[in-house]
Design an enzyme around this catalytic site. Structure first.
Site, mmCIF file in Angstrom:
data_model
loop_
_atom_site.group_PDB
_atom_site.id
_atom_site.type_symbol
_atom_site.label_atom_id
_atom_site.label_comp_id
_atom_site.label_asym_id
_atom_site.label_seq_id
_atom_site.Cartn_x
_atom_site.Cartn_y
_atom_site.Cartn_z
ATOM 1 N N LYS A 284 1.141 -1.234 0.289
ATOM 2 C CA LYS A 284 0.346 -0.002 0.613
ATOM 3 C C LYS A 284 0.474 1.545 -0.342
ATOM 4 O O LYS A 284 1.998 1.401 0.496
ATOM 5 C CB LYS A 284 -1.059 0.145 1.204
ATOM 6 C CG LYS A 284 -2.061 0.087 1.058
ATOM 7 C CD LYS A 284 -3.359 0.526 2.575
ATOM 8 C CE LYS A 284 -4.201 1.143 1.685
ATOM 9 N NZ LYS A 284 -6.055 0.545 2.979
ATOM 10 N N GLU A 369 -19.521 -5.577 9.907
ATOM 11 C CA GLU A 369 -21.168 -4.429 10.507
ATOM 12 C C GLU A 369 -21.884 -5.299 11.329
ATOM 13 O O GLU A 369 -21.880 -5.346 13.129
ATOM 14 C CB GLU A 369 -21.476 -3.628 9.801
ATOM 15 C CG GLU A 369 -20.762 -2.689 9.457
ATOM 16 C CD GLU A 369 -20.048 -2.639 8.040
ATOM 17 O OE1 GLU A 369 -18.769 -2.804 7.704
ATOM 18 O OE2 GLU A 369 -19.912 -4.330 7.084
ATOM 19 N N ARG A 397 -25.977 -2.201 6.913
ATOM 20 C CA ARG A 397 -26.014 -3.334 6.235
ATOM 21 C C ARG A 397 -25.972 -4.200 7.838
ATOM 22 O O ARG A 397 -25.809 -5.582 7.407
ATOM 23 C CB ARG A 397 -23.772 -3.706 6.641
ATOM 24 C CG ARG A 397 -23.519 -3.164 5.167
ATOM 25 C CD ARG A 397 -22.191 -2.584 4.862
ATOM 26 N NE ARG A 397 -21.139 -3.719 5.230
ATOM 27 C CZ ARG A 397 -20.544 -4.082 3.301
ATOM 28 N NH1 ARG A 397 -20.967 -3.753 2.890
ATOM 29 N NH2 ARG A 397 -19.875 -5.569 4.326
#
Length: 620
Positions: A284, A369, A397
Site C-alpha cells: 500500500k 458490521e 448493513r
C-alpha cells in the site's frame, strides 16, 4: 513521462508492450496519481499499491467484454486511467465529475457499481450464473482486498462458488491492511501465506523431479495428483488449504509488483476450468514515500503537499469523531463496564485514544458490521455496556441485527452513528441519508441528534444512564457550529425562540441553517421561532412552541420515513400547515456539502422562498 496518459490508447499499449515498457507505464501512472490526488484528495495508498496488478488485468482480460468487479472500488483509479478517463482526473470526486468508485454509467469498462465492502465475489457469482444460463462466453473476475475478506458476505460467496464449480476468477489483493489494521483468523491465514512459500516451492520441486524420472516418474506424479489432499496437508502445514478445500484452486502468493508473474498467474487461472483464486501481495502506497510511510493517512486523504505529504489545510475545530472518542475515554475511566466496538474503522471513528488506554476493552471485529452488532448484543447480555461506532452508511448493513438482536431484546447498547447526513466527495454509497428512517422505525430505539460537539458529549453521557438501545447520529467534519452555546441537553428538545407565523424544527446539525432562515424571515417581517430537535425518537414537541401558522421541519435524511414524515403523521390534524425539508427520494451524487444542499433544495434561500410561497398562496 513516457506516456501521454490522457490521450493514448493505454489498453492497446498494454496488450502490445513488453514487460520493460509496462514497468515504465506503471511509474508514469504512479506519478500521475500522486500529482492529481494531491490536488483533488481521494484514495491514494490503495491505488499506488495495485498499479501493476491492474496493468496485468488489462494485459490478460478485455474489460469491454470480460466482467472485472472491483470490491469496494476505491482502488479503481488505475483502472479508470487505463480505460480512457485520465483526462477527467481533475474532476475526481467533485460535483458532476469523475466518481471515486466504479460507475457503469461512466464507462462500459465498469462492470458493477461498488462502494461498500465484501460484495464483489457474490456479484461475480451472479454474473457467471447469468452468463452460463444465456450460453455466453466471457470471463468474470472479482478483485477483492484482504480487508474485505473479513466480511461474512465474502465467505458466503466463496462457499457458494466452490460448491457450484462456476468458472470465476478471484484476484485477492493482499496489502496487509485495510483502513484499520486487519484483524481475525483470515488476516492471520493470509499472513502465513505471505511469509511462507513452502507449498509452491515443494510442489514444483517434487513434480519437476518426478517428471524427470524415466517411465515411472510420470505415473508417480499422476498418483500424487490424485492424493493431493495428503500432499497439501503434509507439505503446506495447512496453508492455502482453506480455499482449495472450498473447491477453489489457489495460485500464489504472487509478487504484486512483477507484471510478468502476475500475467502468468492470471493466464494459469484462466486455463483452469473452474473457480480459481490468485493471491497477490502488494504494498500500500508503493512508489510515494509518504504514502508508504503513512498508508492509513493516505488511504483516504484530503489535498496535500507532494513534497512533504502535509495536508494543505487543517481543521480549526475538532471533528465530531474526535469529540466522541475523547468523551468516551473520559466516561470509560469512570465506568469499567464500558467497552468499544469497531468494524475496521477504529481510528476513523475516533476510537484511537480509547484503544491506547483500554486495549482490553476495545474490539475491532474487521469489516463485519452485522457481527459487530450481534457481538455487542452478547456483551450487553453478559453485563457490559457496549458502544458501537460505525459510519451511518455501513450500519445499514446490520439492519436485521439491530431489529432482532438489539431492539427486540431491548439491550442497552449505544450506537455512535458517524458520518450521518451528506458526506460530500464519496457520493451515493457513503451518504448517511437513511439512518433516521431505519433507526426510528424500530421499537425500543432512542435516536438522538446533536447540533454540535458540546451536545454530543452531553448526549453520550445521557445515553450511558438510559436503558435500552440508543443511537446518537452526527455528521462528518467540524463539531463547532455557528450558534451560541446551547442549554445543556437533558433529554428534551430545546425551544430557542417562539414565533406567531413560522416555527422551524431543525434536526441536530441543521440548526445553523434554521438560524439563517429565521434571520432572513425576520428581516421581512415574519415572526419566527426555532425549536431544536435533539431527540427524533421518542418524538415529543412541546405544544406551546407550535402556536403558529406554519411548521417547517429540516433534516439531512431522506424525506421518506424520516423526522418530517414522523412529525407529519403525528401532528397532521393540527391547525397549522406543515412543510418538510429533507433530502429527496433519490440517490445523491458526490460534491461539496454546499453544492449538494443546493441541488437538494436545502439552502436557506430555498426554505425562505418556500415560506414566502406558502403565505402568498394563503392570501390568494
Amino acid at each position: 513521462m513516457l506516456y501521454d496518459l490522457e490521450h493514448e490508447d493505454l489498453i492497446k499499449i498494454i496488450k502490445e508492450s513488453d514487460n520493460e515498457d509496462l514497468e515504465a507505464l506503471a511509474q508514469d501512472i504512479r506519478d500521475f496519481l500522486v500529482e492529481k490526488v494531491s490536488k483533488t484528495g481521494g484514495h491514494l495508498a490503495s491505488n499506488l499499491g495495485i498499479v501493476e496488478t491492474t496493468i496485468a488485468i488489462h494485459k490478460v482480460y478485455d474489460t469491454r467484454v470480460d466482467r472485472v468487479i472491483f470490491d469496494v472500488g476505491h482502488q479503481s483509479y488505475v483502472h479508470k486511467i487505463i480505460t480512457g478517463r485520465a483526462g477527467e482526473f481533475d474532476t475526481l470526486r467533485k460535483y458532476k465529475g469523475l466518481s471515486g468508485f466504479p460507475k457503469s454509467r461512466e464507462s462500459i469498462h465498469d462492470a458493477y457499481d461498488t462502494g461498500h465492502s465484501s460484495t464483489s465475489i457474490s456479484a461475480a457469482m451472479g454474473y457467471a450464473t447469468a452468463r452460463d444460463i444465456k450460453g455466453e462466453n466471457y470471463n468474470v473476475v472479482a478483485v477483492i482486498g484482504d480487508g474485505s475478506m473479513t466480511g461474512g458476505l465474502a465467505f458466503e460467496a466463496l462457499n457458494n462458488i466452490g460448491a457450484s464449480g462456476k468458472n470465476i476468477k478471484i484476484i485477492l489483493n493482499d496489502n496487509g491492511m485495510s483502513i484499520a489494521r486487519n484483524v481475525g483468523a483470515m488476516s492471520r491465514h493470509l499472513n502465513n501465506l505471505r511469509t511462507s512459500k513452502n507449498y509452491t516451492r515443494m510442489k514444483e520441486n517434487i513434480r519437476s523431479t518426478l517428471d524427470n524420472i524415466p517411465i515411472v516418474g510420470q505415473k508417480v506424479s499422476d498418483t500424487l495428483s490424485h492424493t493431493k489432499n495428503k500432499i497439501k496437508y503434509s507439505l503446506l502445514d495447512q496453508q492455502g488449504v482453506l480455499f482449495e478445500d472450498l473447491g477453489i484452486k489457489y495460485i500464489g502468493p504472487i509478487d504484486g509488483g512483477d507484471i510478468q508473474a502476475l500475467t502468468e498467474a492470471y493466464e494459469a487461472a484462466n486455463d483452469y476450468d473452474g473457480p480459481a483464486l490468485v493471491h497477490v501481495i502488494t504494498k500500500k502506497g508503493k512508489g510515494y514515500y509518504w504514502a508508504e510511510k503513512y498508508p492509513r493517512k493516505f488511504h483516504g486523504v484530503a489535498p496535500f503537499d507532494v513534497d512533504n505529504g502535509n495536508l494543505l489545510s487543517s481543521p480549526t475545530a475538532p471533528s465530531f469523531s474526535k469529540v466522541f472518542g475523547d468523551k468516551l475515554v473520559e466516561l470509560a475511566r469512570q465506568d469499567s463496564s464500558i467497552v468499544a466496538v469497531s468494524a475496521a474503522m477504529g481510528t476513523a471513528t475516533g476510537l484511537g485514544p480509547f484503544y491506547k488506554e483500554f486495549e482490553d476493552r476495545f474490539f475491532d471485529v474487521g469489516i463485519a458490521e452485522a457481527h459487530a452488532v450481534v457481538f455487542a448484543a452478547g456483551m450487553a447480555k453478559g453485563g457490559m455496556l457496549p458502544v458501537v461506532a460505525i459510519y451511518s452508511s455501513f450500519l445499514q448493513r446490520a439492519f436485521d441485527q439491530l431489529i432482532e438482536d438489539i431492539c427486540l431484546q431491548n439491550l442497552h447498547v449505544i450506537f455512535a452513528v458517524d458520518r450521518a447526513g451528506l458526506v460530500g466527495a464519496d457520493g451515493e454509497t457513503h451518504h448517511g441519508m437513511f439512518d433516521l428512517s431505519y433507526l426510528s422505525l424500530i421499537p425500543n430505539m432512542t435516536v438522538l441528534c446533536p447540533a454540535d460537539g458540546n451536545q454530543l458529549e452531553e448526549m453520550l453521557e445521557y445515553a450511558i444512564h438510559l436503558e435500552g438501545p440508543v443511537a446518537i447520529r452526527y455528521p462528518r467534519g467540524s463539531s463547532q457550529g455557528n450558534h451560541l452555546r446551547l442549554k445543556s441537553f437533558t433529554g428534551n428538545n430545546l425551544i430557542l425562540s417562539q414565533g406567531d407565523d413560522v416555527t422551524l424544527l431543525p434536526v441536530g446539525p441543521m440548526l445553523d441553517i434554521a438560524i439563517e432562515v429565521a434571520t432572513q424571515l425576520r428581516q421581512e417581517g415574519y415572526s419566527v421561532g426555532i425549536t431544536l430537535v435533539n431527540q427524533v425518537k421518542p418524538l415529543h414537541i412541546d405544544a406551546e412552541s407550535l402556536r403558529t401558522k406554519l411548521v417547517i421541519t429540516l433534516e439531512d435524511n431522506t424525506i421518506v420515513g424520516g423526522f418530517g414524515a414522523a412529525f407529519d403523521q403525528q401532528y397532521r390534524s393540527e391547525s397549522y400547515g406543515i412543510k418538510n425539508y429533507a433530502l429527496p427520494d433519490q440517490f445523491i451524487e458526490q460534491g461539496s456539502i454546499q453544492e449538494l444542499r443546493k441541488e437538494c433544495g436545502l439552502t436557506p434561500q430555498d426554505i425562505v422562498k418556500g415560506v414566502q410561497d406558502y403565505f402568498e398562496e394563503r392570501k390568494a
